[in-house]
Design an enzyme around this catalytic site. Structure first.
Site, short mmCIF file in Angstrom:
data_model
loop_
_atom_site.label_atom_id
_atom_site.label_comp_id
_atom_site.label_asym_id
_atom_site.label_seq_id
_atom_site.Cartn_x
_atom_site.Cartn_y
_atom_site.Cartn_z
N SER A 170 59.83 -35.23 -52.42
CA SER A 170 60.32 -34.00 -53.06
C SER A 170 61.81 -34.07 -53.38
O SER A 170 62.28 -33.41 -54.30
CB SER A 170 60.03 -32.80 -52.15
OG SER A 170 60.53 -33.05 -50.85
N ASP A 230 66.13 -24.32 -44.90
CA ASP A 230 65.84 -25.69 -45.32
C ASP A 230 67.16 -26.42 -45.57
O ASP A 230 67.89 -26.11 -46.51
CB ASP A 230 64.99 -25.63 -46.61
CG ASP A 230 64.57 -27.01 -47.11
OD1 ASP A 230 65.31 -27.99 -46.85
OD2 ASP A 230 63.52 -27.11 -47.78
N HIS A 259 66.41 -29.97 -48.64
CA HIS A 259 66.36 -29.93 -50.11
C HIS A 259 67.66 -29.35 -50.68
O HIS A 259 68.45 -28.76 -49.96
CB HIS A 259 65.14 -29.11 -50.54
CG HIS A 259 63.86 -29.78 -50.15
ND1 HIS A 259 63.16 -29.45 -49.02
CD2 HIS A 259 63.19 -30.80 -50.73
CE1 HIS A 259 62.09 -30.25 -48.92
NE2 HIS A 259 62.10 -31.08 -49.94
#
Ligand SMILES: *[C@@H]1O[C@H](CO)[C@@H](O)[C@H](O)[C@H]1NC(C)=O
Ligand SMILES: *[C@@H]1O[C@H](CO)[C@@H](O)[C@H](O)[C@H]1NC(C)=O
Ligand SMILES: *[C@@H]1O[C@H](CO)[C@@H](O)[C@H](O)[C@H]1NC(C)=O
Ligand SMILES: *[C@@H]1O[C@H](CO)[C@@H](O)[C@H](O)[C@H]1NC(C)=O
Ligand SMILES: *[C@@H]1O[C@H](CO)[C@@H](O)[C@H](O)[C@H]1NC(C)=O
Length: 366
Positions: A141, A333, A336
């Site tokens: 990702s 998070d 990311h």
């Protein structure tokens, strides 16, 4: 990878966020203007774009300067390079402003290598470099975010809507019709085979890899002109990163929520980085028969503790709820990245290498 390319191949790597490879093959449509610059010839029937131009000084940046050694400078005049709301290809994982992030300084930092400037990113030049070619970004990702960034960096320069995006799992393919150029994301988090290979249905808790089995995926990479690999997920041993409170603001509850400024200073390494393993990887890449360029973007990314999506993101396909947003310790998070943001710089560096390779490939095939 030895089977991939004939004569001149160059492999780039972004590490640990991206382990990249470049294979530039085929005849390039260039002519030499003089010994210090290359002008890219446009297709005779296509005059809608200005001629691309590569100077020797821009093309040689990566050979005379360690572009990974530098600092982040505040620059709200030229950054961000595109707007979150004007790029239709961003997924909700990365659109932090739209997801409620109140601050936006994280979009205003430019990477400044200590002994040079990065070449100015020029979308049309990149599209000309990729004319009749395919560039593929392979990974997880994080790599998908780099691909989204790249597509956003170029898409607004494509005139008349002659661009498209289509999904062919595990691939997402951006196509610039007039240049016959494809920029592909290939979901393959471990590069080798794993139980995470399904682009949508995969576990993050019990990952299994099948070492030494690359053929299942690599058969899809044959004939691709530029391969960019990344290896972030190899570095995770649990679904959260090991960040201790000293890495974040005092009182930040041991996570990246509320961080608004990069780390300053020149020697910072986060607890997620292992210099020993990074050195071993660099040694291995140096010994490969295929030319590999190691793009050492770890430290420059680690400085950007302000660049993460934190609670302004999704989890299992859904934006965080108000309650989840109020609990950054559980839901923040810190892996990311928001876009526009840090991955744009990875692409500026990738662009610098592509300019270099394209220029020298041309000069040696004259
Ligand atoms: C690999 O890269 C080096 C340095 O850029 C170059 O001198 C060499 O010719 C390349 N080798 C191949 C096989 O492309
Ligand atoms: C990566 O770059 C950093 C910052 O310039 C440097 O300290 C480190 O030694 C480099 N690592 C490798 C393996 O080249
Ligand atoms: C850029 O930053 C400066 C200094 O913080 C500020 O005065 C200026 O208003 C900012 N410009 C924009 C367009 O945000
Ligand atoms: C996290 O990193 C710190 C600092 O390097 C280390 O002391 C600690 O043992 C690590 N925690 C885990 C669970 O690995
Ligand atoms: C976030 O920053 C604001 C302003 O500095 C502060 O008032 C607030 O307590 C911080 N929240 C957390 C969870 O750190």
């Amino acid at each position: 990878m030895g089977s991939l390319s004939p004569s001149r191949s160059q492999v780039l790597s972004l590490f640990p966020f991206a382990l990249a490879s470049i294979l530039v093959i085929g005849i390039v449509k260039l002519y030499l203007e003089n010994s210090h610059s290359v002008r890219i010839r446009l297709h005779p029937a296509r005059r809608s774009y200005p001629a691309g131009f590569i100077s020797l000084s821009e093309a040689s940046v990566v050979s005379r300067c360690n572009v990974f050694d530098g600092k982040w400078v505040f620059d709200n005049a030229t950054r961000p390079l595109y707007r979150e709301q004007s790029c239709p290809y961003l997924t909700k994982q990365v659109t932090c402003k739209k997801n409620g992030r109140p601050d936006s300084l994280y979009q205003n930092w430019r990477w400044k290598p200590n002994s040079c400037e990065l070449p100015k990113f020029d979308a049309v030049t990149l599209l000309e470099i990729l004319r009749d070619k395919t560039m593929m970004l392979i990974g997880d990702s994080i790599q998908r975010t780099q691909w989204e960034s790249l597509v956003c960096l170029i898409q607004s320069s494509i005139i008349g809507g002659r661009k498209s995006l289509y999904r062919d799992p595990p691939m997402k393919i951006f196509y610039a019709e007039e240049f016959n150029a494809k920029i592909v994301f290939y979901w393959n988090p471990f590069v080798v085979e794993s139980n995470s290979d399904h682009a949508l249905k995969h576990t993050v808790y019990k990952r299994l890899v099948n070492l030494d089995t690359v053929a299942k995926h690599s058969k899809h990479w044959k004939g691709v002109d530029v391969l960019v690999f990344e290896s972030y997920v190899w570095w995770m041993y649990k679904p959260v990163i090991n960040a201790t409170s000293w890495e974040w603001r005092p009182g930040s509850d041991e996570n990246c929520f509320n961080e608004t400024h990069p780390i300053e200073g020149r020697t910072y390494w986060g607890t997620g980085s292992s210099l020993e393993i990074m050195g071993a990887v660099a040694d291995v890449l140096r010994e490969m028969k295929t030319n590999v360029t190691y793009m050492n973007i770890t430290q420059l990314s680690e400085f950007r503790k302000d660049g993460h999506t934190t609670v302004y993101t999704e989890r299992r396909g859904k934006l965080l709820t108000k309650e989840q947003k109020a609990d950054p310790k559980t839901y923040g998070d810190c892996i990311h990245w928001c876009l526009p943001g840090v991955p744009d710089t990875w692409n500026e560096i990738l662009y610098a290498y592509l300019l270099h390779d394209f220029y020298h490939l041309f000069n040696t095939t004259q």
